[in-house]
Design a protein around this motif. Structure first.
Motif, PDB file in Angstrom:
ATOM      1  N   ASP A 186     -23.221  10.889 -18.194  1.00  0.00           N
ATOM      2  CA  ASP A 186     -23.240   9.480 -17.790  1.00  0.00           C
ATOM      3  C   ASP A 186     -23.336   9.326 -16.272  1.00  0.00           C
ATOM      4  N   ASN A 187     -22.631  10.172 -15.546  1.00  0.00           N
ATOM      5  CA  ASN A 187     -22.617  10.093 -14.074  1.00  0.00           C
ATOM      6  C   ASN A 187     -23.704  10.988 -13.467  1.00  0.00           C
ATOM      7  N   SER A 188     -24.861  11.011 -14.080  1.00  0.00           N
ATOM      8  CA  SER A 188     -25.912  11.941 -13.652  1.00  0.00           C
ATOM      9  C   SER A 188     -26.431  11.640 -12.248  1.00  0.00           C
TER      10      SER A 188
ATOM     11  N   ILE B   8     -17.185  20.210 -14.226  1.00  0.00           N
ATOM     12  CA  ILE B   8     -15.949  19.428 -14.134  1.00  0.00           C
ATOM     13  C   ILE B   8     -16.165  17.991 -14.602  1.00  0.00           C
ATOM     14  N   VAL B   9     -17.254  17.368 -14.140  1.00  0.00           N
ATOM     15  CA  VAL B   9     -17.514  15.979 -14.522  1.00  0.00           C
ATOM     16  C   VAL B   9     -17.777  15.861 -16.024  1.00  0.00           C
ATOM     17  N   SER B  10     -18.503  16.825 -16.594  1.00  0.00           N
ATOM     18  CA  SER B  10     -18.778  16.766 -18.036  1.00  0.00           C
ATOM     19  C   SER B  10     -17.501  16.890 -18.855  1.00  0.00           C
ATOM     20  N   ILE B  11     -16.562  17.723 -18.403  1.00  0.00           N
ATOM     21  CA  ILE B  11     -15.290  17.859 -19.121  1.00  0.00           C
ATOM     22  C   ILE B  11     -14.464  16.583 -19.009  1.00  0.00           C
ATOM     23  N   ILE B  12     -14.462  15.969 -17.811  1.00  0.00           N
ATOM     24  CA  ILE B  12     -13.701  14.728 -17.613  1.00  0.00           C
ATOM     25  C   ILE B  12     -14.287  13.608 -18.469  1.00  0.00           C
ATOM     26  N   GLU B  13     -15.615  13.541 -18.560  1.00  0.00           N
ATOM     27  CA  GLU B  13     -16.255  12.475 -19.343  1.00  0.00           C
ATOM     28  C   GLU B  13     -15.954  12.595 -20.833  1.00  0.00           C
ATOM     29  N   THR B  14     -16.039  13.820 -21.352  1.00  0.00           N
ATOM     30  CA  THR B  14     -15.933  14.008 -22.809  1.00  0.00           C
ATOM     31  C   THR B  14     -14.546  14.443 -23.264  1.00  0.00           C
ATOM     32  N   GLY B  15     -13.788  15.072 -22.385  1.00  0.00           N
ATOM     33  CA  GLY B  15     -12.485  15.607 -22.777  1.00  0.00           C
ATOM     34  C   GLY B  15     -12.581  16.920 -23.520  1.00  0.00           C
TER      35      GLY B  15
ATOM     36  N   PHE C 126     -15.623  20.576 -24.252  1.00  0.00           N
ATOM     37  CA  PHE C 126     -16.703  21.389 -23.705  1.00  0.00           C
ATOM     38  C   PHE C 126     -18.068  21.027 -24.289  1.00  0.00           C
ATOM     39  N   SER C 127     -18.199  19.884 -24.962  1.00  0.00           N
ATOM     40  CA  SER C 127     -19.431  19.581 -25.689  1.00  0.00           C
ATOM     41  C   SER C 127     -20.653  19.461 -24.778  1.00  0.00           C
ATOM     42  N   LEU C 128     -20.472  19.027 -23.513  1.00  0.00           N
ATOM     43  CA  LEU C 128     -21.609  18.856 -22.606  1.00  0.00           C
ATOM     44  C   LEU C 128     -21.751  19.999 -21.600  1.00  0.00           C
ATOM     45  N   VAL C 129     -20.808  20.936 -21.615  1.00  0.00           N
ATOM     46  CA  VAL C 129     -20.814  21.985 -20.579  1.00  0.00           C
ATOM     47  C   VAL C 129     -22.090  22.817 -20.636  1.00  0.00           C
ATOM     48  N   ALA C 130     -22.454  23.285 -21.828  1.00  0.00           N
ATOM     49  CA  ALA C 130     -23.639  24.140 -21.964  1.00  0.00           C
ATOM     50  C   ALA C 130     -24.905  23.393 -21.542  1.00  0.00           C
TER      51      ALA C 130
END
Length: 362
Positions: A232-234, A261-268, A270-274
């Protein structure tokens, strides 16, 4: 050995006094010195455009005014269109940075890690993250951060006023300023000094223009790939990655770290990390295969290992600022040493000076 005379002693004292005064001015007015350096960098970047307009028959002063007006309009557009979007994204991200939200995220991440790595102790991530966040959200820390932020915005406002104004005169009267400075150089060193200045200005101008365009391309590519990845914060992350990329070697690492870090904060989780890692990886491949060879083919003149150690020295000396200025400073030193060495080997005047200073053999 040359005889010590009153004239030479007076010249030495005056020279030492001038150096001391210059250092004192640099220390007491460091902010203004930084503004002047930024103005010089801006003039290096814009000088080719001013030269092209002048060669096309346009008055140089009017051409410079037109160029700087365009730059200011671009900055106004960014401040009114792009920065509010980034500010909204950062506000949304900050809203998720409460201690309780971060603790819940830490618990989720910890549960996923402990299921895969049984040797990890229970509560290791939650306890450490909670302790760090309690320290960061300390009232004194917040007041300090706010004070520093206000100081930064004050400096930015001052820079917007001073830097374009100073850059205008560097672009308009740069050749005159150079001539006035070269008049202070003894005739026998004139040609060497002129060559050193010309080569430094050409190399730094090319370097700064290349870095600026590279950062823009990396930021745009990161924004695009992270958007595709679903972050979202791309935009804010992409711009941060582009700015970080100005630091060779370490910039890409910061890009990976920030996107994760931002992907983990957004989703809570690891779904977006990869997906984010893959997005930044694609950008780095584009940078290494396309952007850098295209932009730095003429400006890079140092071995990669030398660049790495120069950046590490800059980091040890002045942190992030040192990492940013390490390569330009090393470029200036390298060109100066190379040209002076060449002049010593090819100009007899340097050899005569050494012979005269050493005196006849005893």
């Amino acid at each position: 050995m040359r005889n010590i005379t009153l004239e030479r002693v007076v010249k030495f004292i005056l020279g030492a006094a001038a150096v001391a005064v210059a250092l004192l001015i640099l220390y007491n007015y460091s902010t203004l010195v930084i503004f002047l350096i930024l103005a010089m960098i801006l003039s290096y970047i814009l000088d080719p455009f001013a030269n092209r307009l002048q060669s096309a028959g346009l008055n140089r002063t009017f051409g410079i005014t037109l160029i700087l007006a365009t730059v200011i309009l671009i900055l106004v557009f960014i401040s009114t269109s792009v920065i509010p979007i980034i500010a909204n994204q950062m506000a949304e991200l900050t809203a998720q940075l409460s201690i309780e939200n971060i603790r819940q995220i830490a618990v989720k991440v910890e549960n996923q890690l402990t299921t895969k790595f049984e040797f990890l102790p229970d509560g290791f991530l939650e306890e450490n993250i909670t302790a760090v966040m309690n320290e960061l959200f300390n009232v004194n820390q917040i007041s300090t951060i706010v004070s520093d932020a206000l100081s930064i915005f004050t400096n930015i406002f001052s820079a917007v006023l001073v830097v374009p104004f100073a850059a205008f005169f560097f672009l308009k009267d740069g050749s005159k300023i150079r001539r006035d400075l070269l008049q202070l150089v003894p005739n026998k060193y004139f040609e060497t000094t002129l060559t050193v200045i010309d080569k430094i200005e050409q190399r730094l101008g090319l370097y700064f223009r290349s870095v600026l365009f590279q950062s823009f391309l990396v930021a745009l590519s990161s924004w695009t790939t992270l958007s595709i990845a679903g972050l979202d914060n791309s935009m804010s992350v992409g711009i941060a990655v582009g700015l970080a990329n100005t630091i060779p070697y370490f910039g890409p690492i910061l890009g990976y770290f920030l996107s994760i870090i931002v992907s983990i904060i957004e989703t809570g989780n690891f779904s977006l990390v990869a997906a984010c890692i893959l997005a930044i990886f694609v950008v780095q491949m584009l940078d290494n295969i396309v952007f850098q060879p295209m932009l730095f083919s003429r400006s890079a003149d140092m071995h990669p290992v030398a660049i790495l150690f120069i950046i590490l020295i800059g980091a040890e000396t002045a942190g992030i600022i040192g990492m940013l200025v390490a390569i330009p400073i090393a470029t200036v030193v390298k060109i100066t040493i190379t040209q002076v060495s060449w002049s010593f080997n090819n100009y007899q005047v340097f050899r005569r000076d050494i012979t005269q200073s050493s005196g006849p053999p005893g």
